[in-house]
Design an enzyme around this catalytic site. Structure first.
Site, PDB file in Angstrom:
ATOM      1  N   CYS A   1     -87.149  25.384 -39.193  1.00 24.04           N
ATOM      2  CA  CYS A   1     -87.376  25.094 -40.849  1.00 24.04           C
ATOM      3  C   CYS A   1     -87.833  26.517 -41.584  1.00 24.04           C
ATOM      4  O   CYS A   1     -88.628  27.065 -40.931  1.00 24.04           O
ATOM      5  CB  CYS A   1     -88.595  24.073 -40.933  1.00 24.04           C
ATOM      6  SG  CYS A   1     -89.081  23.816 -42.604  1.00 24.04           S
TER       7      CYS A   1
ATOM      8  N   HIS B   1     -45.963  15.611 -33.302  1.00 23.99           N
ATOM      9  CA  HIS B   1     -45.543  15.198 -32.056  1.00 23.99           C
ATOM     10  C   HIS B   1     -46.207  16.074 -30.993  1.00 23.99           C
ATOM     11  O   HIS B   1     -46.738  16.964 -31.166  1.00 23.99           O
ATOM     12  CB  HIS B   1     -43.982  15.568 -31.905  1.00 23.99           C
ATOM     13  CG  HIS B   1     -43.391  15.293 -30.273  1.00 23.99           C
ATOM     14  ND1 HIS B   1     -43.318  13.912 -30.111  1.00 23.99           N
ATOM     15  CD2 HIS B   1     -42.929  16.026 -29.599  1.00 23.99           C
ATOM     16  CE1 HIS B   1     -43.197  13.735 -28.975  1.00 23.99           C
ATOM     17  NE2 HIS B   1     -42.475  15.223 -28.473  1.00 23.99           N
TER      18      HIS B   1
ATOM     19  N   CYS C   1     -88.088  18.303 -42.537  1.00 24.80           N
ATOM     20  CA  CYS C   1     -88.675  18.811 -41.265  1.00 24.80           C
ATOM     21  C   CYS C   1     -89.748  17.870 -40.745  1.00 24.80           C
ATOM     22  O   CYS C   1     -90.722  17.275 -41.689  1.00 24.80           O
ATOM     23  CB  CYS C   1     -89.568  20.136 -41.379  1.00 24.80           C
ATOM     24  SG  CYS C   1     -90.458  21.025 -40.241  1.00 24.80           S
TER      25      CYS C   1
ATOM     26  N   CYS D   1     -92.008  26.148 -42.697  1.00 19.47           N
ATOM     27  CA  CYS D   1     -92.974  26.355 -41.890  1.00 19.47           C
ATOM     28  C   CYS D   1     -92.589  26.960 -40.617  1.00 19.47           C
ATOM     29  O   CYS D   1     -93.596  27.309 -39.552  1.00 19.47           O
ATOM     30  CB  CYS D   1     -93.740  24.855 -41.491  1.00 19.47           C
ATOM     31  SG  CYS D   1     -92.592  23.886 -40.524  1.00 19.47           S
TER      32      CYS D   1
ATOM     33  N   CYS E   1     -46.807   9.545 -27.948  1.00 18.77           N
ATOM     34  CA  CYS E   1     -46.651  10.964 -27.175  1.00 18.77           C
ATOM     35  C   CYS E   1     -48.096  11.496 -27.022  1.00 18.77           C
ATOM     36  O   CYS E   1     -48.169  12.336 -26.331  1.00 18.77           O
ATOM     37  CB  CYS E   1     -45.854  12.021 -28.146  1.00 18.77           C
ATOM     38  SG  CYS E   1     -46.186  11.920 -29.708  1.00 18.77           S
TER      39      CYS E   1
ATOM     40  N   CYS F   1     -93.591  19.745 -41.083  1.00 19.22           N
ATOM     41  CA  CYS F   1     -94.159  19.864 -42.400  1.00 19.22           C
ATOM     42  C   CYS F   1     -93.892  18.929 -43.362  1.00 19.22           C
ATOM     43  O   CYS F   1     -94.366  18.897 -44.461  1.00 19.22           O
ATOM     44  CB  CYS F   1     -93.893  21.363 -43.071  1.00 19.22           C
ATOM     45  SG  CYS F   1     -92.243  21.498 -43.298  1.00 19.22           S
TER      46      CYS F   1
END
Length: 611
Positions: free
Chosen positions: A429, A559, A476, A432, A280, A479
């Site tokens: 981040c 279903h 990051c 930084c 189905c 940095c």
């Protein structure tokens, strides 16, 4: 004597004095002893008192500890009782589930037996049709042979007859009145005459004073017949072509595939799909995409064959071909229901999860189907790998256009043309304050459901999708530090046809749970322009709903059905496997809605340009 006595007396006195001194010393020692004992006893008593105080304090402390432990044990007992109740409820649910599974298994076995009986009857009908056809051909062959023999006999009799010449005015014999088949063909024009008559009548009506133009969604029968004569594909409702069939063929010879169709006059697009054992999920999606007019037109008119990538796509074009055959039969107006067994077998070949009889996720099937259809019809036969994005890229329009251009250079199919949009992901981040920007394409949007309310609006889901989220651990690239960050997803470009997946299922330990939130959504004029980024040239923002894939129950025992708006019949219909029925538009929005299909190009007669 006196001296002796005195001496004895002195000795006695001295002895007495010594004894007295000893006694005094004994008394003094006893006094000191008693004094020391008294002092020691007081010290001991003090020590005992102190020890008793310490013991009392310790006993009080232990009493408090015992009280705390009693409280903890009491709470643990209560929690254990609660766990026992939960386990009991779980056992009851598992028993009910097993009972329901057993009932479903019994129902499935009954359904399987019914399908076997039905298939046997259909095979018997097809066998009888073939036998009947063979008999009809044998009868025609014998009639032709008999006619040829009669003709030869009459010719022989005429050649041997003494009266070979007729007198003037004499009527021809019955044997001479038999016309040549070629002359008979000139007398009755057959189907060609009917077609010409329809064309003439249509031309006459077209020049009448009504002044009404034929709409794109109404079939021009005469034009279809004329196109059929010229070998052109016949176009039907709303640009969805009507498959061409040889009307002189018997039904059993129309297709070499085993669709096991239940014959009966149906309106176009209202053919049900048989359940092949928990399929189905597939039937629901097939009905939704079948009611996508530009996609259905592309595959039924066989336009896809010009773009078919039968050499380098993942499925070598097989999924596109089988998909096309299913759509042709759905729109042929000949069947109440068909069996998409060939398509199921083909998709199961390339994804084993779809090969068995286990329940699957309709969203996963829809995503994979669109992926396969794109690969099968991609006009870029062997696309190269896209260049890596610059993670320090800016968030301006030029970066979005550059990603979109790179994507379109490698992906050019009707799926991209209709369903593909673009999003932007920005990770910031906290260390930084640097940003990493990534652009992605999508063919469907997965929207989370807010958990704060049981009833939400579709706009609430979009707001939740666009909400900024926190990331606890993020490394990051700038940095090189691992720390906290934020992530924000934005919509850059909405596609002409927008598929929205409501994220109802989630993992809860070993179990998959379902969110039962009631999501309210608009059927007409859904304006999503506010959720796309301003200034990025988003062309599509006003949408109308045309299909819904519904899921009832749980993932294991649920279903799927489909609610679809027919662009031909201008009504909503419910597709529940092989059963198709009309429904009111007011009943379309339900808590079972799982995947929503929206169109921003409803009523347009041409496809939007790529990109």
């Amino acid at each position: 004597m006196e001296d002796v006595l005195k001496t004895q007396s002195d000795i006695a006195n001295q002895s007495l004095a010594r004894e007295k001194e000893k006694l005094d010393l004994e008394n003094k020692w006893e006094f000191l002893r008693l004094k020391r004992e008294a002092e020691h006893e007081t010290s001991m008593r003090q020590m005992i008192v102190e020890e008793q105080d310490k013991l009392v304090d310790e006993l009080e402390r232990l009493k408090n500890i015992d009280k705390e432990r009693d409280d903890v044990e009491h709470r643990l007992k209560e929690e254990l009782e609660a766990v026992k109740e939960q386990l009991k409820e779980k056992d009851e649910k598992e028993k009910k589930y097993l009972q329901s599974e057993e009932l479903r298994r019994i129902e499935w076995e009954k359904e399987e037996e019914r399908r076997k009986v039905e298939k046997a009857k259909e095979d018997e009908i097809r066998r009888k049709d073939k036998e009947k056809l063979a008999m009809m051909e044998a009868v025609d062959r014998k009639r032709k042979e008999r006619k040829e023999m009669d003709k030869e006999r009459r010719e022989e009799e005429r050649r041997n007859s003494p009266m070979r010449l007729q007198q003037p005015g004499q009527r021809d014999s019955p044997s001479r009145q038999v016309q040549d088949p070629a002359n008979r063909g000139q007398g009755g024009r057959g189907a060609g005459a009917v077609k010409q008559k329809l064309r003439d009548e249509d031309d006459g009506r077209g020049s009448s004073g009504g002044g009404l133009k034929r709409s794109f969604s109404s079939p021009n029968i005469a034009q279809m017949l004329e196109q059929e004569d010229k070998g052109l594909p016949s176009v039907g409702y709303s640009g969805v072509p009507v498959p061409k069939f040889d009307r002189q063929q018997k039904p059993s010879l129309i297709s070499s595939r085993n669709f096991a169709g239940v014959w009966g006059t149906q309106k176009p697009g209202l053919t049900g799909l048989k359940n092949l054992g928990n399929t189905c999920y597939m039937n629901s999606i097939l009905q939704c995409v079948s009611n996508t007019p530009p996609l259905a037109h592309y595959f039924i008119s066989r336009s896809y064959e010009e773009d078919l990538n039968s050499k380098y796509s993942e499925t070598r074009g097989h999924v596109a071909v089988e998909f096309s055959e299913v759509l042709k039969n759905i729109w042929s107006s000949q069947f109440k229901s068909i069996s998409p067994s060939d398509l199921k077998q083909m998709v199961g070949k390339f994804k084993p999860e779809f090969a068995g009889r286990d329940q699957q996720d309709s969203h996963e099937f829809a995503s994979k189907l669109l992926e396969w259809l794109h690969s099968d019809t991609n006009r870029v036969v062997r696309p190269t790998k896209e260049p890596e994005q610059n993670n320090k890229d800016s968030k301006d329009k030029s970066a979005a256009k550059r990603h979109w251009r790179n994507y379109l250079e490698r992906n050019q199919s009707i799926i991209v043309q209709l369903f593909c949009g673009q999003t932007r992901s920005t990770v910031k981040c906290f260390s930084c304050v640097g940003e990493s920007v990534t652009y992605r394409e999508f063919t469907n949007l997965t929207l989370p459901l807010p958990e704060t309310h049981s009833r939400v609006n579709l706009r609430d889901c979009f707001e939740e999708f666009l909400r900024e989220e926190r990331i606890d651990e993020f490394k990051c690239d700038r940095c090189k530090k691992t720390g906290k960050a934020s992530k924000k997803t934005d919509i850059v470009k909405l596609p002409p046809l927008l598929v929205i997946h409501l994220s109802r299922f989630y993992q809860d330990g070993m179990y998959t749970r379902k969110k039962q939130n009631f999501v309210n959504f608009d059927l007409k004029n859904l304006n999503l322009g506010q959720f796309a980024i301003d200034g990025f040239e988003n062309k599509f923002f006003q949408f109308n709903l045309y299909a819904v894939s519904n899921h009832f129950g749980s993932l294991e025992g649920g279903h799927y059905t489909a609610y679809c708006s027919s662009n031909v019949l201008k009504r909503w219909h419910k597709f529940d496997d092989q059963d198709v029925s009309t429904m009111d538009s007011a009943d379309v929005v339900t808590p079972a809605a799982y995947i929503l299909f929206y169109s921003a190009i409803e009523g347009q007669t041409s496809l939007p340009p790529l990109g």
